[in-house]
Scaffold this motif. Structure first.
Motif, mmCIF file in Angstrom:
data_model
loop_
_atom_site.group_PDB
_atom_site.id
_atom_site.type_symbol
_atom_site.label_atom_id
_atom_site.label_comp_id
_atom_site.label_asym_id
_atom_site.label_seq_id
_atom_site.Cartn_x
_atom_site.Cartn_y
_atom_site.Cartn_z
ATOM 1 N N TYR A 1 0.835 -1.205 0.000
ATOM 2 C CA TYR A 1 0.000 0.000 0.000
ATOM 3 C C TYR A 1 0.870 1.254 0.000
ATOM 4 O O TYR A 1 0.651 2.185 -0.775
ATOM 5 N N GLN A 2 1.857 1.274 0.856
ATOM 6 C CA GLN A 2 2.684 2.470 0.984
ATOM 7 C C GLN A 2 3.606 2.678 -0.219
ATOM 8 O O GLN A 2 4.105 3.786 -0.434
ATOM 9 N N SER A 3 3.784 1.632 -1.024
ATOM 10 C CA SER A 3 4.596 1.789 -2.244
ATOM 11 C C SER A 3 3.809 2.439 -3.371
ATOM 12 O O SER A 3 4.398 2.860 -4.373
ATOM 13 N N LEU A 4 2.499 2.530 -3.217
ATOM 14 C CA LEU A 4 1.646 3.141 -4.247
ATOM 15 C C LEU A 4 1.593 4.646 -3.985
ATOM 16 O O LEU A 4 0.583 5.189 -3.538
ATOM 17 N N SER A 5 2.656 5.328 -4.296
ATOM 18 C CA SER A 5 2.811 6.694 -3.797
ATOM 19 C C SER A 5 2.936 7.779 -4.856
ATOM 20 O O SER A 5 3.195 8.939 -4.519
ATOM 21 N N ASP A 6 2.734 7.442 -6.150
ATOM 22 C CA ASP A 6 3.006 8.477 -7.163
ATOM 23 C C ASP A 6 1.781 9.329 -7.510
ATOM 24 O O ASP A 6 1.868 10.247 -8.332
ATOM 25 N N GLY A 7 0.610 9.047 -6.891
ATOM 26 C CA GLY A 7 -0.570 9.876 -7.126
ATOM 27 C C GLY A 7 -1.237 9.686 -8.468
ATOM 28 O O GLY A 7 -2.139 10.458 -8.838
ATOM 29 N N SER A 8 -0.821 8.668 -9.224
ATOM 30 C CA SER A 8 -1.449 8.400 -10.523
ATOM 31 C C SER A 8 -2.821 7.758 -10.330
ATOM 32 O O SER A 8 -3.175 7.303 -9.232
ATOM 33 N N ALA B 1 -6.314 4.364 -7.438
ATOM 34 C CA ALA B 1 -7.398 3.385 -7.546
ATOM 35 C C ALA B 1 -7.086 2.140 -6.720
ATOM 36 O O ALA B 1 -7.950 1.624 -6.001
ATOM 37 N N LEU B 2 -5.847 1.654 -6.812
ATOM 38 C CA LEU B 2 -5.474 0.471 -6.033
ATOM 39 C C LEU B 2 -5.517 0.771 -4.532
ATOM 40 O O LEU B 2 -5.971 -0.059 -3.731
ATOM 41 N N ARG B 3 -5.060 1.934 -4.146
ATOM 42 C CA ARG B 3 -5.107 2.293 -2.718
ATOM 43 C C ARG B 3 -6.550 2.322 -2.203
ATOM 44 O O ARG B 3 -6.860 1.773 -1.143
ATOM 45 N N LEU B 4 -7.447 2.957 -2.958
ATOM 46 C CA LEU B 4 -8.835 3.050 -2.497
ATOM 47 C C LEU B 4 -9.507 1.676 -2.517
ATOM 48 O O LEU B 4 -10.344 1.368 -1.666
ATOM 49 N N ALA C 1 -9.364 7.115 3.286
ATOM 50 C CA ALA C 1 -10.157 6.969 2.057
ATOM 51 C C ALA C 1 -10.615 8.334 1.555
ATOM 52 O O ALA C 1 -10.572 8.624 0.346
ATOM 53 N N LEU C 2 -11.046 9.205 2.481
ATOM 54 C CA LEU C 2 -11.480 10.548 2.086
ATOM 55 C C LEU C 2 -10.316 11.337 1.486
ATOM 56 O O LEU C 2 -10.491 12.094 0.524
ATOM 57 N N SER C 3 -9.129 11.165 2.045
ATOM 58 C CA SER C 3 -7.950 11.838 1.500
ATOM 59 C C SER C 3 -7.651 11.355 0.086
ATOM 60 O O SER C 3 -7.325 12.163 -0.807
ATOM 61 N N LEU C 4 -7.782 10.046 -0.154
ATOM 62 C CA LEU C 4 -7.541 9.496 -1.492
ATOM 63 C C LEU C 4 -8.541 10.056 -2.509
ATOM 64 O O LEU C 4 -8.180 10.372 -3.648
ATOM 65 N N ILE C 5 -9.794 10.182 -2.081
ATOM 66 C CA ILE C 5 -10.825 10.711 -2.979
ATOM 67 C C ILE C 5 -10.530 12.159 -3.344
ATOM 68 O O ILE C 5 -10.676 12.578 -4.500
ATOM 69 N N GLU C 6 -10.068 12.941 -2.374
ATOM 70 C CA GLU C 6 -9.700 14.334 -2.669
ATOM 71 C C GLU C 6 -8.554 14.392 -3.663
ATOM 72 O O GLU C 6 -8.548 15.222 -4.586
ATOM 73 N N GLN C 7 -7.575 13.482 -3.511
ATOM 74 C CA GLN C 7 -6.449 13.449 -4.453
ATOM 75 C C GLN C 7 -6.911 13.018 -5.852
ATOM 76 O O GLN C 7 -6.414 13.520 -6.869
ATOM 77 N N ALA C 8 -7.877 12.101 -5.897
ATOM 78 C CA ALA C 8 -8.346 11.594 -7.183
ATOM 79 C C ALA C 8 -9.144 12.633 -7.961
ATOM 80 O O ALA C 8 -9.235 12.555 -9.192
ATOM 81 N N PHE D 1 -11.873 7.984 -11.666
ATOM 82 C CA PHE D 1 -10.769 7.173 -12.172
ATOM 83 C C PHE D 1 -10.914 6.924 -13.681
ATOM 84 O O PHE D 1 -11.148 5.793 -14.124
ATOM 85 N N PRO D 2 -10.771 7.976 -14.482
ATOM 86 C CA PRO D 2 -10.916 7.818 -15.932
ATOM 87 C C PRO D 2 -9.688 7.131 -16.534
ATOM 88 O O PRO D 2 -8.594 7.146 -15.956
#
Length: 394
Positions: free
Chosen positions: A219-226, A231-234, A283-290, A300-301
């Motif tokens: 999980y923590q390796s998924l860090s580039d914000g793509s 999507a994988l983190r969420l 999860a809320l933080s990930l959604i804001e980043q997405a 997630f287009p």
């Protein structure tokens, strides 16, 4: 010498008033008015006089009706019954019009309202389109037999068992649809084919899952914000299936709850209803980043059009040389719930969107355990992000 056949002329047919006019050989013109009438052929079959209509005026002319009459007279001379023969030919023609491919299309149109997304993804039809219709599509459904089905699908038995199973089940639905249409079909033909295909050597293989202890490092390796990483983190943090996540829209989120529409849930559209997913702070933080990637309301287009695909997420994990696949994170979560919490069975199963208990029990249970699930998902998020607290009862 008086002619026994071909007594009428085209002019007489057109000009004669209402009445009955013999053309000879049992062919009669019965006019109800100067402009309209019908053709009737009288024949004797096994000592009985039979009458059969050969069409109406002005649709059928004199020359055409004489050819038709000759055809039916020939059947009488050979000892046949022209009326029964015509019925047989009509049935044959009707049967030939109901080819398997046509009945399959009609069946799909009838049931697509019960399919996820109205069946637009093509998943219901694909096993038939890929493995059945290329060989059997032009076979009249009334002629379909178990040997044909066996020969078509048995090659999949030990290599693509699940595809074969789906093809057989959907073919059974098509055959039963044909029966409902009034076609003369063997409703047991698919069951007979299954018996001929025999037992498979196929062994069901679970989707590879990552042990819950290893999830934080990944999980923590998924860090580039793509899009792929987010999507994988969420997916991991929420425990949802891939489809609801990939089609997540901004308007599905209200506060700290994500409401998944019924048509994005597994199974038939509307069968499970909407599903509420409690969102942890992570999860809320990930959604804001997405949201910075959002297009047309979709979080997630894909690069070109639509949404990020299942294949994109799986391929990413393949490139990382991982055996586990995205769907397996649901198993990781379930194992963590069993080993690290005292979450009741029904709460743990509801987290994964599984049905719990029988229909009657579910009808009387009005809660979806949203508050209990929220606490558990906050703890799961802490585990994934490396902030885990010591395990304790919920």
């Amino acid at each position: 010498m008086t002619r026994t056949k071909d007594r009428l002329s085209a002019v007489a047919v057109k000009q004669s008033p209402a009445g009955k006019y013999a053309d000879g050989g049992g062919l009669w013109l019965v006019k109800s008015s100067k402009e309209t009438g019908k053709w009737v052929l009288r024949v004797v079959v096994q000592g009985r006089r039979r009458e059969m209509g050969l069409g109406s005026l002005p649709e059928v002319g004199l020359a055409e009706v004489r050819k038709t009459a000759d055809k039916w007279r020939a059947i009488v001379r050979d000892g046949g019954d022209p009326i029964k023969e015509r019925v047989r030919q009509k049935r044959e023609a009707a049967r030939n019009l109901h080819l398997l491919k046509d009945v399959t299309t009609d069946c799909f149109e009838a049931i697509k309202g019960n399919l996820r997304g109205q069946g637009k993804a093509g998943r219901w039809l694909s096993p038939l389109e890929l493995h059945v219709l290329p060989k059997l599509g032009k076979v009249p459904v009334a002629d379909l037999d178990q040997v044909d089905i066996r020969d078509t699908l048995k090659p999949l038995r030990d290599t693509k068992f699940e595809t074969m199973r789906k093809a057989l089940n959907r073919l059974d639905m098509v055959v039963r649809h044909a029966a409902a249409l009034g076609l003369d079909v063997d409703t047991q033909v698919v069951e007979k084919a299954k018996a001929l295909i025999g037992a498979s050597q196929h062994k069901a293989v679970n989707i590879p899952a990552m042990p819950w202890q290893e999830v934080p490092a990944f999980y923590q390796s998924l860090s580039d914000g793509s899009v792929t990483h987010l999507a994988l983190r969420l997916l991991i943090i929420t425990g949802v299936r891939s489809r609801p996540l990939r089609f997540l829209r901004v308007d599905h989120i209200a506060g700290d709850v994500w409401t998944v529409p019924a048509d994005l849930m597994k199974g038939r559209e509307g069968a499970t209803g909407e599903f509420r997913v409690p969102l942890s702070k992570e999860a809320l933080s990930l959604i804001e980043q997405a949201k910075r990637h959002a297009r047309g309301g979709l979080l997630f287009p894909s690069i070109r059009r639509g949404v990020v695909s299942d294949m994109t997420l799986s391929r990413y994990m393949e490139r990382r040389k991982l055996e586990a696949r995205p769907h397996g994170f649901r198993s990781s979560l379930r194992d963590w719930l069993a080993e690290c919490t005292d979450a009741p069975h029904e709460v743990a199963e509801t987290i994964l969107g599984h049905k719990v208990g029988g229909a009657v029990e579910r009808a009387y249970r009005r809660t979806d355990f949203i508050d209990q699930r929220a606490k558990l998902m906050e703890r799961w998020a802490d585990h994934c992000t490396g902030k885990a607290r010591p395990a304790s009862a919920v």
